[in-house]
Every structure is written in C-alpha cells, then in structure tokens.
Design a protein around this motif. Structure first.
Motif, PDB file in Angstrom:
ATOM      1  N   LYS A 122       7.379  -2.102  -2.572  1.00 21.62           N
ATOM      2  CA  LYS A 122       7.368  -0.567  -2.448  1.00 21.62           C
ATOM      3  C   LYS A 122       7.222   0.094  -1.124  1.00 21.62           C
ATOM      4  CE  LYS A 122      11.739  -0.497  -5.392  1.00 21.62           C
ATOM      5  NZ  LYS A 122      12.075   0.808  -6.023  1.00 21.62           N
ATOM      6  N   ALA A 123       5.423   0.000  -2.062  1.00 23.60           N
ATOM      7  CA  ALA A 123       4.690   0.803  -1.433  1.00 23.60           C
ATOM      8  C   ALA A 123       3.534   0.294   0.145  1.00 23.60           C
ATOM      9  CB  ALA A 123       3.529   0.744  -2.494  1.00 23.60           C
ATOM     10  N   LYS A 124       3.697  -1.387  -0.885  1.00 27.36           N
ATOM     11  CA  LYS A 124       3.196  -1.903   0.370  1.00 27.36           C
ATOM     12  C   LYS A 124       4.296  -1.567   2.105  1.00 27.36           C
ATOM     13  CE  LYS A 124      -0.609  -4.102  -1.845  1.00 27.36           C
ATOM     14  NZ  LYS A 124      -1.204  -5.323  -2.313  1.00 27.36           N
ATOM     15  N   GLU A 125       5.223  -2.266   1.527  1.00 27.97           N
ATOM     16  CA  GLU A 125       6.334  -2.387   2.701  1.00 27.97           C
ATOM     17  C   GLU A 125       5.765  -0.854   4.010  1.00 27.97           C
ATOM     18  OE1 GLU A 125       8.269  -3.787   3.871  1.00 27.97           O
ATOM     19  OE2 GLU A 125       9.152  -5.052   2.296  1.00 27.97           O
ATOM     20  N   LYS A 126       5.810   0.590   2.696  1.00 28.96           N
ATOM     21  CA  LYS A 126       5.379   1.290   3.735  1.00 28.96           C
ATOM     22  C   LYS A 126       3.923   1.615   4.165  1.00 28.96           C
ATOM     23  CE  LYS A 126       7.833   4.456   0.684  1.00 28.96           C
ATOM     24  NZ  LYS A 126       8.220   5.861  -0.537  1.00 28.96           N
ATOM     25  N   LEU A 127       3.009   1.307   4.348  1.00 28.82           N
ATOM     26  CA  LEU A 127       2.009   0.848   4.480  1.00 28.82           C
ATOM     27  C   LEU A 127       1.843  -0.653   5.365  1.00 28.82           C
ATOM     28  CD1 LEU A 127      -0.760   0.674   1.401  1.00 28.82           C
ATOM     29  CD2 LEU A 127      -0.083   2.650   2.937  1.00 28.82           C
ATOM     30  N   VAL A 128       3.003  -1.488   5.694  1.00 26.25           N
ATOM     31  CA  VAL A 128       3.002  -2.254   6.497  1.00 26.25           C
ATOM     32  C   VAL A 128       4.003  -1.666   7.500  1.00 26.25           C
ATOM     33  CG1 VAL A 128       4.244  -4.271   7.765  1.00 26.25           C
ATOM     34  CG2 VAL A 128       3.005  -4.489   4.848  1.00 26.25           C
ATOM     35  N   LEU A 138       1.234   2.290  14.616  1.00 29.47           N
ATOM     36  CA  LEU A 138       0.022   2.146  15.296  1.00 29.47           C
ATOM     37  C   LEU A 138      -0.403   1.291  15.763  1.00 29.47           C
ATOM     38  CD1 LEU A 138      -1.472   4.319  11.922  1.00 29.47           C
ATOM     39  CD2 LEU A 138      -0.801   5.434  14.345  1.00 29.47           C
ATOM     40  N   SER A 139       0.482   0.779  16.041  1.00 26.58           N
ATOM     41  CA  SER A 139      -0.726  -0.915  16.356  1.00 26.58           C
ATOM     42  C   SER A 139      -1.111  -0.689  17.942  1.00 26.58           C
ATOM     43  CB  SER A 139       0.339  -2.074  16.101  1.00 26.58           C
ATOM     44  OG  SER A 139       1.723  -1.741  16.472  1.00 26.58           O
ATOM     45  N   GLY A 140       0.830   0.326  18.785  1.00 26.88           N
ATOM     46  CA  GLY A 140       0.054   0.927  20.039  1.00 26.88           C
ATOM     47  C   GLY A 140      -0.581   1.493  20.366  1.00 26.88           C
ATOM     48  N   SER A 141      -1.056   1.975  19.622  1.00 27.42           N
ATOM     49  CA  SER A 141      -1.603   3.464  19.844  1.00 27.42           C
ATOM     50  C   SER A 141      -3.366   3.122  20.611  1.00 27.42           C
ATOM     51  CB  SER A 141      -2.419   4.230  18.364  1.00 27.42           C
ATOM     52  OG  SER A 141      -3.511   5.468  18.720  1.00 27.42           O
ATOM     53  N   THR A 142      -3.193   3.995  21.708  1.00 28.58           N
ATOM     54  CA  THR A 142      -4.816   4.464  22.016  1.00 28.58           C
ATOM     55  C   THR A 142      -6.020   5.204  22.128  1.00 28.58           C
ATOM     56  OG1 THR A 142      -3.630   4.853  23.935  1.00 28.58           O
ATOM     57  CG2 THR A 142      -3.845   3.309  24.386  1.00 28.58           C
ATOM     58  N   ASP A 143      -5.147   6.103  20.898  1.00 31.45           N
ATOM     59  CA  ASP A 143      -6.403   7.265  19.625  1.00 31.45           C
ATOM     60  C   ASP A 143      -7.455   6.045  19.390  1.00 31.45           C
ATOM     61  OD1 ASP A 143      -7.384   9.272  19.617  1.00 31.45           O
ATOM     62  OD2 ASP A 143      -5.468   9.760  18.878  1.00 31.45           O
ATOM     63  N   TRP A 144      -8.457   5.732  19.898  1.00 34.02           N
ATOM     64  CA  TRP A 144      -8.758   4.982  19.331  1.00 34.02           C
ATOM     65  C   TRP A 144      -9.098   5.168  17.887  1.00 34.02           C
ATOM     66  CZ3 TRP A 144      -7.088   1.028  21.683  1.00 34.02           C
ATOM     67  CH2 TRP A 144      -6.581   0.626  22.451  1.00 34.02           C
ATOM     68  N   LEU A 202      -5.047   3.007   5.415  1.00 35.95           N
ATOM     69  CA  LEU A 202      -4.691   2.294   4.996  1.00 35.95           C
ATOM     70  C   LEU A 202      -4.880   1.193   4.498  1.00 35.95           C
ATOM     71  CD1 LEU A 202      -2.242   2.041   8.202  1.00 35.95           C
ATOM     72  CD2 LEU A 202      -1.490   3.542   5.594  1.00 35.95           C
ATOM     73  N   MET A 203      -5.774   0.334   4.549  1.00 36.33           N
ATOM     74  CA  MET A 203      -6.316  -0.557   3.600  1.00 36.33           C
ATOM     75  C   MET A 203      -7.134  -0.206   1.998  1.00 36.33           C
ATOM     76  SD  MET A 203      -7.079  -3.216   3.766  1.00 36.33           S
ATOM     77  CE  MET A 203      -7.365  -4.275   5.502  1.00 36.33           C
ATOM     78  N   THR A 204      -7.063   1.480   2.191  1.00 35.87           N
ATOM     79  CA  THR A 204      -7.665   1.460   0.909  1.00 35.87           C
ATOM     80  C   THR A 204      -6.825   1.781  -0.021  1.00 35.87           C
ATOM     81  OG1 THR A 204      -9.741   3.047   1.940  1.00 35.87           O
ATOM     82  CG2 THR A 204      -9.322   3.622  -0.549  1.00 35.87           C
ATOM     83  N   GLU A 205      -5.336   2.827   0.562  1.00 31.38           N
ATOM     84  CA  GLU A 205      -4.188   2.628  -0.091  1.00 31.38           C
ATOM     85  C   GLU A 205      -3.803   1.344   0.055  1.00 31.38           C
ATOM     86  OE1 GLU A 205      -1.708   5.447   1.928  1.00 31.38           O
ATOM     87  OE2 GLU A 205      -3.669   6.470   2.567  1.00 31.38           O
ATOM     88  N   TRP A 206      -3.768   0.298   0.568  1.00 29.44           N
ATOM     89  CA  TRP A 206      -3.162  -1.354   0.726  1.00 29.44           C
ATOM     90  C   TRP A 206      -3.899  -1.939  -1.122  1.00 29.44           C
ATOM     91  CZ3 TRP A 206       0.076  -4.202   2.722  1.00 29.44           C
ATOM     92  CH2 TRP A 206       0.052  -6.043   2.854  1.00 29.44           C
ATOM     93  N   LYS A 207      -5.014  -1.709  -1.239  1.00 32.90           N
ATOM     94  CA  LYS A 207      -5.940  -1.951  -2.509  1.00 32.90           C
ATOM     95  C   LYS A 207      -5.302  -1.611  -3.796  1.00 32.90           C
ATOM     96  CE  LYS A 207     -10.064  -3.413   0.484  1.00 32.90           C
ATOM     97  NZ  LYS A 207     -11.536  -2.631   0.688  1.00 32.90           N
ATOM     98  N   ARG A 262      -1.908  -7.355   8.163  1.00 34.19           N
ATOM     99  CA  ARG A 262      -2.786  -7.378   8.731  1.00 34.19           C
ATOM    100  C   ARG A 262      -2.735  -8.109  10.365  1.00 34.19           C
ATOM    101  NH1 ARG A 262      -8.415  -6.422   8.165  1.00 34.19           N
ATOM    102  NH2 ARG A 262      -9.146  -8.022   9.447  1.00 34.19           N
ATOM    103  N   GLY A 263      -1.017  -8.146  11.170  1.00 34.76           N
ATOM    104  CA  GLY A 263      -1.471  -8.893  12.054  1.00 34.76           C
ATOM    105  C   GLY A 263      -0.829  -6.988  12.454  1.00 34.76           C
ATOM    106  N   ALA A 264      -0.556  -6.589  12.306  1.00 29.60           N
ATOM    107  CA  ALA A 264      -0.261  -5.008  12.762  1.00 29.60           C
ATOM    108  C   ALA A 264      -1.840  -4.419  13.775  1.00 29.60           C
ATOM    109  CB  ALA A 264       0.245  -3.716  12.217  1.00 29.60           C
ATOM    110  N   GLN A 265      -2.991  -4.360  12.631  1.00 24.25           N
ATOM    111  CA  GLN A 265      -3.905  -4.061  12.584  1.00 24.25           C
ATOM    112  C   GLN A 265      -4.519  -5.248  13.328  1.00 24.25           C
ATOM    113  OE1 GLN A 265      -6.275  -2.900   9.358  1.00 24.25           O
ATOM    114  NE2 GLN A 265      -5.216  -3.860   7.945  1.00 24.25           N
ATOM    115  N   ASP A 266      -4.256  -6.096  13.296  1.00 25.39           N
ATOM    116  CA  ASP A 266      -4.942  -7.357  14.803  1.00 25.39           C
ATOM    117  C   ASP A 266      -4.903  -7.205  15.772  1.00 25.39           C
ATOM    118  OD1 ASP A 266      -6.950  -8.161  12.774  1.00 25.39           O
ATOM    119  OD2 ASP A 266      -4.795 -10.705  12.995  1.00 25.39           O
TER     120      ASP A 266
END
Length: 409
Positions: free
Chosen positions: A200-206, A212-218, A228-233, A251-255
């Motif tokens: 459930k927690a990872k569903e929210k992170l995903v 965020l994947s379309g953001s340009t606020d680099w 998010l990666m820290t929370e994932w672990k 990972r796909g969204a981050q990529d």
C-alpha cells in the motif's frame, strides 16, 4: 534270540532297548526275523539322530525363535522318551538337553540384545525429542522445518518402546512440531500483513513518482525523487510479484523524468560550453590591460569587456571558479591602481602627510639638540634616554617621508 549293543529281541518277538535306567520295551516284531526287527528300530533311531542334527544346525545357523526351537525339542524328546527306537537314547537325551541350554542361552542373549536395542531406541527418541523441542523455538523457518521432517523419518525407523514410554515421548515430540508450526504460521501471517502494508505504501510512492515524471522543475523534483527512494527502502518489501511490478512502475517514472532532465541539461551544457569559450576570449582581452599604464583607458576598456561578459550567460559549474577568478584579478588590479592614484592626488591627504612630516622633523631636530647638550654637560644617562626617544621619532619620520613620496612630494 538276537541282540546288538543297544537292543535285543526275545523269543516272543518283543524288542528291547538298553538305557541307563535298564531295558525298555521298544515294541513287538512278528513279521520277520529278529535281525530285521533290530534293523527296523535302528533305522528309526538313525532318523531321530538326523532330526536332532538338523535342529541343532537350525538353532546354530538361523534365527529360529526360542519358542519354535523349544517346541521342536519337546517333540523330539517325546519320541526319544517313548523309546520306539534302538540306539544310544541317553546320548540323544544329552544332545537335546545341551540343545535346550543353547536355546536358553540364545533366549537370554536375544533378551539382553532386545533390552539393549530398546534402551538405545529410548535414548535415540529422547535425543530426537530434545532436538525437536529446541527447534520449536527456532526462527530459521526453512532449515528448522526440513530438519523436523527428517526427525520424523528417523523416529519411524526406530523400534517401539513400551506403550507408556513411547506415547509420552511421542506426545512431547508431536507437541514440539505443533508449536513450531504454530509459530511459523503466525510469523508468515505477520509477514504477509507487513508486506501488504508495504504494498500500500509503495502504491502511494509509485503514484507520486508517476505524477512527478512530467515535471520540469528539475532541482526540487530530483530532490523529491531522492526522498521517494529513501521512503521506498524504508517501506520494506511487498509480496514478490507485487514488489517487481511496483518497482518497474516506480523506476520507469523516474527514468522518464531523468531522461527529460538529461536532454535539457545536455543542451544547456552545450550552450554553457560555448559561453565558456566566449568568456575565455574576454578574459584574455582583459588581462592584456595589465599592468595599468593609462588608468582612464584601462577603466573604460574593462567596463566594455565586463558588459559583454555579463551578456554572455552561464558557463559550466566546474569551470566557473577559475574563469571568474581570472576576471576578478584584472578588476582588482585596476581598483588598486585607482586607489593609488587617489592617494597621490588627494590634496587633503597630501596636506595631512606634509603637516605630520613637518611636526616629526621638528621633534627630531629638537631631540638631537637635547642629546648633544646632555653629552656636552656629561650627563650620559640623560643623553642615552633622549637618544632612544630620538631613534623612535626618526623611524616615524622615515615612514611619513615615504608616504609623502607616494603623493609625489
């Protein structure tokens, strides 16, 4: 009448056998000669000899039970005691007695062996129970479970004990297995619950990663992805199938985001590399202004160079300190030339410096006169004291004269 060492036939055809207790009637023979009668009963004796020999061999070389051996002995003994044979019946009785002793001895040996086997089986089962009870507390679920199954197989291969002992040990053994199974079941139930929470927690992170994947606020977005990666672990693992599917989406969204950022940064880096070349050309132009010979011309030229510098834009971060440092060095050199010119041409400063120099010169002249007077009067102590003071004032005068020279005076 006919006879041999172990029997005889009388005139009436009665056959006798000789024993330690005297003659015994074997039977009556009317069908033939006395010799045939003795031969017949001697053959019956030989038959007994053969049967006893076979029984002795069976007792010696096979696992014939004591019960069956005793039955066979009693059967043969009855035939011997009925003395329907002619021969050394006492010798046969002795062989049967000896065979009884052998069977009794074998019975005791087997009894002792069985007792030993039972004792060994008891110790073996007690050891199995002790190990099972220890394993019941283990958290090595796979290894302990496999070992308990192996212990069951070992138990099945051991002889049974008396019913009470066997039941008591089996109860403990079975209880240990049940306790382990209960703990393992509870553990995996808890693990399943934890994995469901992780899912459930990872569903929210995903979901956030995808958003965020379309953001340009680099910058801020990249920082949030790190969080998010820290929370994932920290969320722990979900069920294996869900974990793999969630990770691929995360990972796909981050990529998607980082690929877009990399493309933009690559374009920016190319632009900044070109900016760096332009600024390097301007720095070279600025450095040719040094050393400053014509302050006014140098100041005007540097202002023009700096305006073009500011219009160019950013350079790569790692090159920035060096290129800016060279430009600042030229700027400082021009500023120092301006300060020196100001000090040289400032009337008030010149007047103060001249006034201070005059005052110090007058003090030095006065002290020198006083020193000469004290020496002439023979007051060397006073002269030495005044000479030290004169030395200090002379040093100040020298420094003031040097400063005055900077004003061209």
């Amino acid at each position: 009448m006919s006879s041999d060492p172990w029997g005889r036939v009388d005139e009436t055809g009665t056959v006798y056998v000789r024993t330690a207790d005297g003659e015994k009637v074997v039977g009556s023979w009317q069908a033939g000669s006395p010799e045939e009668a003795l031969a017949y009963f001697e053959r019956k004796y030989e038959g007994l000899v053969v049967e006893i020999g076979l029984l002795e061999r069976r007792v010696r070389t096979t696992d014939l039970s004591a019960k069956d051996a005793t039955t066979a002995i009693e059967h043969l003994r009855q035939q011997v005691d009925e003395h329907h044979a002619v021969g050394d019946l006492d010798a046969l009785r002795q062989r049967l007695d000896k065979l009884v002793a052998t069977v009794d001895s074998r019975r005791e040996e087997r009894k002792a062996q069985k007792a030993k086997q039972t004792d060994e089986a008891k110790h073996a089962k007690e050891a199995l129970v002790a190990e099972a009870e220890e394993l019941a507390q283990s958290e090595q679920w796979r290894a302990a479970g496999e070992r308990l199954r192996a212990l069951v197989d070992t138990w099945k291969g051991l002889p049974r004990l008396d019913r009470k002992s066997d039941d008591e040990l089996w109860h403990r053994f079975s209880h240990a297995r049940s306790a382990f199974s209960k703990r393992r079941k509870a553990h995996f139930a808890s693990l399943d619950a934890q994995r469901e929470e992780a899912r459930k927690a990872k569903e929210k992170l995903v979901a956030e990663a995808v958003a965020l994947s379309g953001s340009t606020d680099w910058g801020p977005t990249a920082a949030r992805y790190r969080d998010l990666m820290t929370e994932w672990k920290a969320a722990g693992r979900a069920q294996r199938e869900a974990e793999d599917e969630l990770w691929n989406r995360f990972r796909g969204a981050q990529d998607v985001f980082f690929a877009a950022r990399s493309e933009v940064f690559a374009e920016r880096d190319a632009e900044q590399s070109e900016n760096l070349k332009l600024k390097e050309e301007l720095v070279v132009e600025a450095e040719k202004l040094l050393p400053v010979s014509d302050l006014k011309a140098a100041r005007a030229a540097f202002r023009s160079i700096n305006e073009r510098w500011e219009a160019i834009g950013h350079v790569p971060r790692d090159a920035r300190p060096k290129i800016e440092g060279r430009m600042h060095a030229v700027e400082r050199a021009i500023q120092e030339s301006e300060e020196a010119e100001w000090r040289r041409t400032n009337p008030e400063a010149r007047a103060r410096a001249a006034g201070l120099t005059g005052q110090l010169q007058a003090a030095v002249d006065k002290l020198r006169t006083q020193v000469d007077a004290a020496r002439a009067a023979g007051n060397n102590a006073k002269a030495d004291k005044l000479a030290k003071e004169l030395e200090g004032r002379q040093a100040l005068l020298d420094q003031a004269l040097k400063g005055l020279e900077e004003f061209g005076g």
